[in-house]
Design an enzyme around this catalytic site. Structure first.
Site, mmCIF file in Angstrom:
data_model
loop_
_atom_site.group_PDB
_atom_site.id
_atom_site.type_symbol
_atom_site.label_atom_id
_atom_site.label_comp_id
_atom_site.label_asym_id
_atom_site.label_seq_id
_atom_site.Cartn_x
_atom_site.Cartn_y
_atom_site.Cartn_z
ATOM 1 N N ILE A 45 -11.469 -6.860 0.852
ATOM 2 C CA ILE A 45 -12.830 -7.143 0.419
ATOM 3 C C ILE A 45 -12.875 -7.929 -0.882
ATOM 4 O O ILE A 45 -13.771 -8.739 -1.115
ATOM 5 C CB ILE A 45 -13.628 -5.817 0.279
ATOM 6 C CG1 ILE A 45 -15.117 -6.091 0.013
ATOM 7 C CG2 ILE A 45 -13.044 -4.939 -0.823
ATOM 8 C CD1 ILE A 45 -15.829 -6.763 1.141
ATOM 9 N N CYS A 77 -7.439 -0.756 9.072
ATOM 10 C CA CYS A 77 -7.036 -1.530 7.895
ATOM 11 C C CYS A 77 -6.528 -0.502 6.891
ATOM 12 O O CYS A 77 -5.687 0.321 7.252
ATOM 13 C CB CYS A 77 -8.186 -2.392 7.362
ATOM 14 S SG CYS A 77 -9.755 -1.528 7.187
ATOM 15 N N ASN A 131 0.812 -1.222 0.000
ATOM 16 C CA ASN A 131 0.000 0.000 0.000
ATOM 17 C C ASN A 131 0.843 1.269 0.000
ATOM 18 O O ASN A 131 0.351 2.358 -0.310
ATOM 19 C CB ASN A 131 -0.939 0.009 1.212
ATOM 20 C CG ASN A 131 -2.230 -0.752 0.930
ATOM 21 O OD1 ASN A 131 -2.340 -1.469 -0.056
ATOM 22 N ND2 ASN A 131 -3.202 -0.605 1.816
#
Length: 559
Positions: A298, A358, A272
């Site tokens: 997800i 998260c 990320n």
């Protein structure tokens, strides 16, 4: 019960007593055959109706009749099946993918583009926003005894937790959603943090979702804070204001280390950085320890759920059931979430504050915080407390939308109802992604799901609930103890439903009947004992004549 279909327009014909006020009926014309390709009973001819709320089908020649009843909001995709030149029986029609584990297929005769009007009407009302229509929740005129919108009042909930206090204060800096457009208007932050501090921290957290308090332990004052990832990026940026702010959270209950639970796998958190995100490094956050919980994002969860759907609907292959279930990895994901929540709850019980995040802090984060709070706070295990928990951790803080038999006041019927109405669009409760995106008049224009629930509490109550305070629940996060929630995931299979129709609920019914029997016998004994002719009981020549209490005690129970 499941679903249905449409064609020409004919107004009226309400299919639901409570929804009759604003349901437009689109009835199927009698000269066209609709066939529902039922995976359990085969091809069934019948009539179909579509309102602006539901799709309804009823078979014409099956005994008993097969019916389908599906809220249009539960429809995820509508596709045309076959073409004008398709060959083969029942090869021309529509394929409907639902969000509740079902796929529905309907066949029509091929002449005259017979499915076109059905497809157009269904597509229009199943996806109203794409066609400039109001969501059904704004059209419904349902009335309930209780106003469910009053269930959650942030200030009341914070006061219940003992807030504000000398370590934590309430701030209205986000009153107009200027600090963070996906956060609620009322936030609780460290007492020593100024409004300017909050603005500076906001610039270093993804989507401005700064660490704020979700729950505080009344005795040891340890807190659960939630937020999003820090914007570290590839260059390893630091932000002194963010570092100091997290230290203020640690200082509030005087622990040596603040534990940061990052829901992501570490490799994802590192990746990320390439998109400007990242995690709290040891060099910058020296008074904190970082723990990665390895919960996937997800997209991975969605793929896992898709695989689960493939093995539970329409057929369950019992011969390969365990290996098929394992291949979906669904229970592995559940295990990781539960395990992470246990770690959070355990750390809080030990007196150490935690920060949970998260990437953006609104899916895995809410799972972890709400589960941990369920374990820690018995109030959230009551019917109304659970509603507050959902309103607070999921609805208010934004989200893109087992059994402990005596610990929870509600039964699994409540959970199924919540999941079904998550998609149904019948209530305004789950509309939109966050507070700021919701219509300012949403509460006056729509009905809350809790209005339905709280108007018939007994329907959702666990009759064996035992109120307890200060008891922490620790579920066993082991694959050996996890089971698939059959009552929800396989409820559409009639054979499974006949075999395994909610065994817990069946047991409840049996025990309730047994309890009523015992109470009746006790009442009869008490009445006979108090009657004028009952003196023989005390004058009995039998030395150990049983009292009413003894009689009840000696009755055998199936436990």
């Amino acid at each position: 019960s499941l679903c249905s279909f449409p064609v020409p327009l004919a107004r009226s014909l309400s299919l639901s007593r409570s929804l009759s006020s604003f349901t437009l009926s689109l009835s199927h014309s009698p000269d066209k055959d609709i066939i529902y390709i039922c995976p359990f009973s085969g091809a069934l001819k019948g009539k179909v109706f579509i309102t602006n709320y539901r799709l309804y089908f009823k078979s014409a020649d099956a005994d008993p009749a097969v019916t389908l009843d599906v809220p249009l909001g539960a429809i995820g995709r509508v596709e045309k099946m076959g073409g004008a030149s398709s060959r083969g029986e029942n090869s021309y029609g529509l394929d409907i993918t639902c969000k509740d584990m079902r796929n529905l297929r309907f066949a029509l005769k091929q002449e005259g583009h017979s499915r076109r009007d059905i497809f157009d009407i269904l597509f229009k009302y199943a996806f109203p926003l794409s066609h400039g229509l109001l969501l059904f929740a704004y059209l419904s005129q349902e009335k309930f005894e209780e106003n469910g919108w009053s269930v959650y009042k942030p200030m009341e909930e914070f006061r219940r937790q003992g807030l504000p206090n000398d370590k934590w204060r309430v701030t209205f800096i986000n009153a107009n959603y200027e600090l963070c457009d996906t956060y609620p208007t009322i936030l609780v932050v460290p007492f020593k943090a100024t409004e300017e501090d909050l603005r500076k921290v906001c610039t270093f957290r993804s989507r401005g979702r700064i660490p704020v308090l979700s729950w505080i332990h009344r005795e040891n004052q340890a807190v659960i804070c939630r937020c999003s990832q820090p914007l570290v990026g590839m260059s390893g940026k630091r932000n002194k204001d963010d570092e100091r702010y997290l230290d203020l959270i640690r200082e509030a209950n005087g622990t040596a280390k603040l534990t940061i639970y990052d829901a992501r796998p570490s490799v994802n958190a590192v990746a990320n950085k390439a998109t400007g995100g990242g995690y709290e490094g040891d060099d910058a956050y020296q008074n904190a320890e970082l723990v990665f919980l390895d919960i996937h994002n997800i997209h991975v969860m969605r793929e896992s759920l898709k695989k689960l759907k493939d093995i539970v609907y329409p057929n369950v292959e019992e011969s390969h059931w365990l290996s098929s279930l394992e291949s979906t990895h669904w229970l592995e994901h559940i295990k990781l979430v539960i395990s992470g929540a246990i770690q959070v709850a355990d750390k809080i019980s030990g007196g150490n504050s935690v920060v949970v995040h998260c990437s953006d802090g609104w899916d895995r984060t809410a799972q972890l915080t709400s589960l941990a709070m369920l374990m820690l706070d018995s109030h959230y295990r009551t019917l109304r407390g659970f509603q507050v928990l959902l309103e607070k951790e999921w609805i208010s803080f934004g989200h893109k939308f087992a059994n402990f038999p005596t610990a929870f006041e509600f039964n699994e019927r409540l959970l199924v109802t919540i999941l079904d109405h998550l998609f149904s669009c019948r209530f305004g409760t789950f509309l939109y992604n966050c507070e700021s995106a919701r219509d300012t008049n949403l509460r006056s224009k729509t009905v809350s799901l809790w209005s339905l629930v709280n108007s018939d509490l007994s329907f959702y109550q666990n009759p064996f609930y035992t109120p307890e305070s200060n008891r922490v629940l620790y579920p066993v996060a082991s694959m050996r103890h996890l089971e698939l929630w059959v009552t929800y995931y396989i409820r559409w299979n009639p054979r499974i439903r006949q075999q395994q129709q909610s065994p817990v609920e069946q047991r409840y019914i049996e025990l309730l009947a047994l309890r009523d029997e015992y109470l009746k016998k006790l009442e009869e004994l008490q009445l006979s004992d108090s009657s004028p002719n009952s003196s023989h009981l005390s004058n009995s020549s039998t030395p150990n004549a049983a009292s009413p209490t003894q009689h009840v005690t000696h009755l055998h129970t199936p436990f």
